[in-house]
Design an enzyme around this catalytic site. Sequence first.
Site, short mmCIF file in Angstrom:
data_model
loop_
_atom_site.label_atom_id
_atom_site.label_comp_id
_atom_site.label_asym_id
_atom_site.label_seq_id
_atom_site.Cartn_x
_atom_site.Cartn_y
_atom_site.Cartn_z
N VAL A 1 39.60 43.13 43.38
CA VAL A 1 39.63 41.73 43.81
C VAL A 1 39.91 40.81 42.62
O VAL A 1 39.65 41.15 41.48
CB VAL A 1 38.31 41.29 44.51
CG1 VAL A 1 38.09 42.07 45.78
CG2 VAL A 1 37.12 41.42 43.59
N CYS A 2 40.42 39.65 42.97
CA CYS A 2 40.73 38.62 42.00
C CYS A 2 39.42 38.16 41.34
O CYS A 2 38.46 37.93 42.06
CB CYS A 2 41.38 37.47 42.75
SG CYS A 2 41.86 36.08 41.75
N PRO A 3 39.28 37.99 40.06
CA PRO A 3 40.25 38.17 38.97
C PRO A 3 39.97 39.43 38.15
O PRO A 3 40.18 39.41 36.96
CB PRO A 3 39.99 36.93 38.13
CG PRO A 3 38.49 36.80 38.19
CD PRO A 3 38.04 37.40 39.52
N ARG B 1 50.09 35.97 36.63
CA ARG B 1 49.08 35.31 35.81
C ARG B 1 48.72 36.11 34.55
O ARG B 1 48.51 35.52 33.50
CB ARG B 1 47.82 35.05 36.64
CG ARG B 1 46.81 34.17 35.92
CD ARG B 1 45.69 33.75 36.83
NE ARG B 1 45.08 34.91 37.45
CZ ARG B 1 44.30 34.86 38.52
NH1 ARG B 1 44.03 33.70 39.10
NH2 ARG B 1 43.78 35.95 39.03
N ARG C 1 38.12 28.35 39.15
CA ARG C 1 37.64 29.30 38.17
C ARG C 1 38.55 29.40 36.94
O ARG C 1 38.07 29.48 35.80
CB ARG C 1 37.54 30.68 38.84
CG ARG C 1 36.97 31.77 37.98
CD ARG C 1 37.36 33.10 38.58
NE ARG C 1 38.81 33.21 38.62
CZ ARG C 1 39.48 33.79 39.59
NH1 ARG C 1 38.87 34.35 40.61
NH2 ARG C 1 40.80 33.84 39.55
#
Lengths: 80, 335
Positions: free
Chosen positions: A16-18, A49, B33
Amino acid sequence: MAKYEVTKTIDVRGEVCPVPDVETKRALKKMKPGEILEVLIDYPMSKERIPETVKKLGHEVLEIEEVGESEWKIYIKVNG
Amino acid sequence: MGVIEEAFLGIVFGLIFGIILQRGRICFNSAFRDVKLFKDNYLMKFAALVIGLQILTFLFFAQMGWITLNPKPFNWVGNIIGGYLFGMGMVLAGGCASGVTYRSGEGMTTAWFAAIFYGLTAYATKAGVFSGWLKWISKFSVTVEYTEGLYATKSGPTLSSLFNINPWIVGIIFAAILFWYVFGTKTTERSTKLNYKIAAVILAILAPLAWMSSAASGRNYGFGITGGWINLFKGFLTGSSLNWEGWEILGIIIGAMISAKLAGEFKLRMPKKPITYLQVMVGGVLMGLGAVTAGGCNIGHFFTGVPQMAISSLLASLFFILGNWTMAWILFGRE
């Protein structure tokens, strides 16, 4: 056959992110200059990213290679 | 409006919303975040721009008489507690309300579990085992009487009603500050398929149109997520018919699925450590409880409520961000 002399590989597919971003950062921290990190990802946002985060940390993104349906390998060279 | 039109319009607006969210990788959990964790402001810029633009499009549509703004009631207890719980929950869940919804369509299996537990807990807080809590929280709700036509007669206070200044003046100042942040400060680079500026412009036009269609079905509000999931579970468990927002959720999932499929980005993704499923389920529970306690999620409050300059939405959003930062620090920040 190997494209680069990879020192370390992390597989963060499905995380899952991040988590992919954080694991990449943690792995890079433990590596020495000149070593190459290979990151396996399957989430398109990570592909966009992670390279930016890595560049900001002063490391070099050698290549983002597509290895399958929504799967990529990012090769990162650690800089001092 | 008949049930067929209601379903059709809900699905169509959901579809477009889902496609934009998927293509733009728009996740408010990341937006909040990343500024803290990665010093990355790409999605925060999106958030600021889309809110600034929506302030103006909402006011324009209201001025023309096409929509009646409906800011959520101010409830400082609910906005703070619920906002903080929701903010922590979305980090555990790996996505905000809209994030887990559109990622469900991309084949992210952890998002399915997060969304299911989020929806079920939201429903339980609204009408089930936790409804006593909501009843207690509701005692703190504050609304104001509006006489001018832009706002629904009995709705929540806004910056403009608080200071007794014309909403256009407050709105233009608020939007100008946001635009200054977007265009006047440095943006983190990111190679995306859909640039954040284009995504923000499309959504700022889409949102008031979605509002018009939703209002025509009897639900006077714009895009939302939590109410939609509650509606879906209610329909699933009790057989009641779906409303505009429930159809919107289905539209988002289908839209994201189509969009991901076409881009070669659809994949059943599963984490290696099964405990991740437990983490996202706990996150979903906190999100459901938090969103209903706060009176909305990152879409109802942040995306749709802040542009109305609702005090409730501003306060809840502040605590979404604080909760998000707290949990991000606990999970990832201590190095």
